[in-house]
Write a protein that holds these residues in place. Structure first.
Motif, mmCIF file in Angstrom:
data_model
loop_
_atom_site.group_PDB
_atom_site.id
_atom_site.type_symbol
_atom_site.label_atom_id
_atom_site.label_comp_id
_atom_site.label_asym_id
_atom_site.label_seq_id
_atom_site.Cartn_x
_atom_site.Cartn_y
_atom_site.Cartn_z
ATOM 1 N N GLU A 170 8.268 -6.494 12.914
ATOM 2 C CA GLU A 170 6.872 -6.188 12.604
ATOM 3 C C GLU A 170 6.759 -5.486 11.253
ATOM 4 N N GLU B 245 1.611 -7.392 2.948
ATOM 5 C CA GLU B 245 1.068 -6.513 1.924
ATOM 6 C C GLU B 245 1.489 -6.935 0.520
ATOM 7 N N LYS C 171 6.513 0.428 15.714
ATOM 8 C CA LYS C 171 6.717 -0.940 15.243
ATOM 9 C C LYS C 171 8.195 -1.314 15.275
ATOM 10 N N ASP D 46 4.767 -6.936 8.077
ATOM 11 C CA ASP D 46 3.763 -6.121 7.385
ATOM 12 C C ASP D 46 4.067 -6.036 5.894
ATOM 13 N N LYS E 208 -7.688 -8.594 10.509
ATOM 14 C CA LYS E 208 -6.888 -7.697 9.682
ATOM 15 C C LYS E 208 -7.369 -7.788 8.244
#
Length: 243
Positions: free
Chosen positions: A106, A114, A102, A110, A177
């Motif tokens: 990215e 999260e 990654k 992420d 996702k």
């Protein structure tokens, strides 16, 4: 369900109490420091009633105690759960390879995905404090007017963060996702463990949800290796010349 002993129950209670005391102490210190600073720095804050300022201090301590007690409780449970530490070498290598593949952007995306709800809450608190600092300089507004205006500013920023959060949710729903993700993993057939292939994996809703799948896969691999070794030994024995 795991049956815990009296000693484990007492150790868990002590850890929770320890975390609560630490978090409560830190929360009280931060709350008291914030109230003292606000009272000294802003005239609008000094006009708040004493019970309300006391509530800010005590609620900060309560929040810190709850959060840290929960963290210490989870930490104790994980450290005493042998299943939690079960990860075979292949799984660890796959996770490391995914993280290394990654880019920084990215990884940042992420992290934002999260922690989206924590970001919303934190941004509201920060924007409320910033807005109070801004409107507190206006001498022509009453305390009530300043609070209302600060809340409007804070709601504007929070709304922008909520829109960004909704965009994350929509993107996750379209790409799948949150349930299934296509990730790059190590090719199990590559003896050097360097080749990456795409694999659709289930994203755990809680830590350890798919642990049984890893255990089954590891056991199947162990049995397959044993079978292969037995076949090789049988071939070698059949080829060996009779004494």
């Amino acid at each position: 369900m795991k049956v815990i002993s009296k000693e484990e129950e007492r150790e868990h209670y002590n850890e929770v109490l320890k975390g609560g005391l630490i978090g409560g102490g830190v929360g009280l210190a931060l709350g008291l420091g914030g109230v003292l600073y606000g009272s000294k720095r802003y005239a609008a804050f000094r006009q708040l009633t004493l019970p309300f300022r006391s509530f800010i201090v005590t609620s900060s301590g309560t929040f810190g105690a709850i959060v840290w007690a929960e963290r210490y409780s989870v930490k104790y449970q994980r450290s005493h759960d042998p299943m939690n530490n079960y990860l075979n070498a292949q799984h660890q290598a796959q996770e490391l390879a995914r993280q290394q593949a990654k880019t920084e952007s990215e990884k940042l995306m992420d992290w934002g995905r999260e922690n989206r709800y924590s970001i919303v809450f934190t941004s509201w608190i920060a924007s409320m404090g910033l807005a109070l600092a801004m409107v507190g300089k206006n001498k022509y507004l009453s305390t009530a007017q300043k609070l209302v205006q600060a809340r409007v500013y804070a709601q504007g920023l929070t709304l922008a963060v909520l829109i960004a959060t909704a965009a994350f949710e929509t993107a996750d729903a379209k790409s799948g996702k949150g349930r299934w993700e296509t990730v790059m993993v190590l090719d199990p057939n590559d003896p050097e463990h360097k080749k990456l292939i795409e694999k659709r994996v289930h994203k755990e809703e809680y830590e350890g949800q798919d642990l049984w799948k890893d255990m089954v896969a590891a056991e199947e691999k162990r049995l397959a290796d044993q079978k292969k070794q037995r076949e090789q030994l049988d071939k070698q024995a059949s080829k060996a010349p009779a004494a």
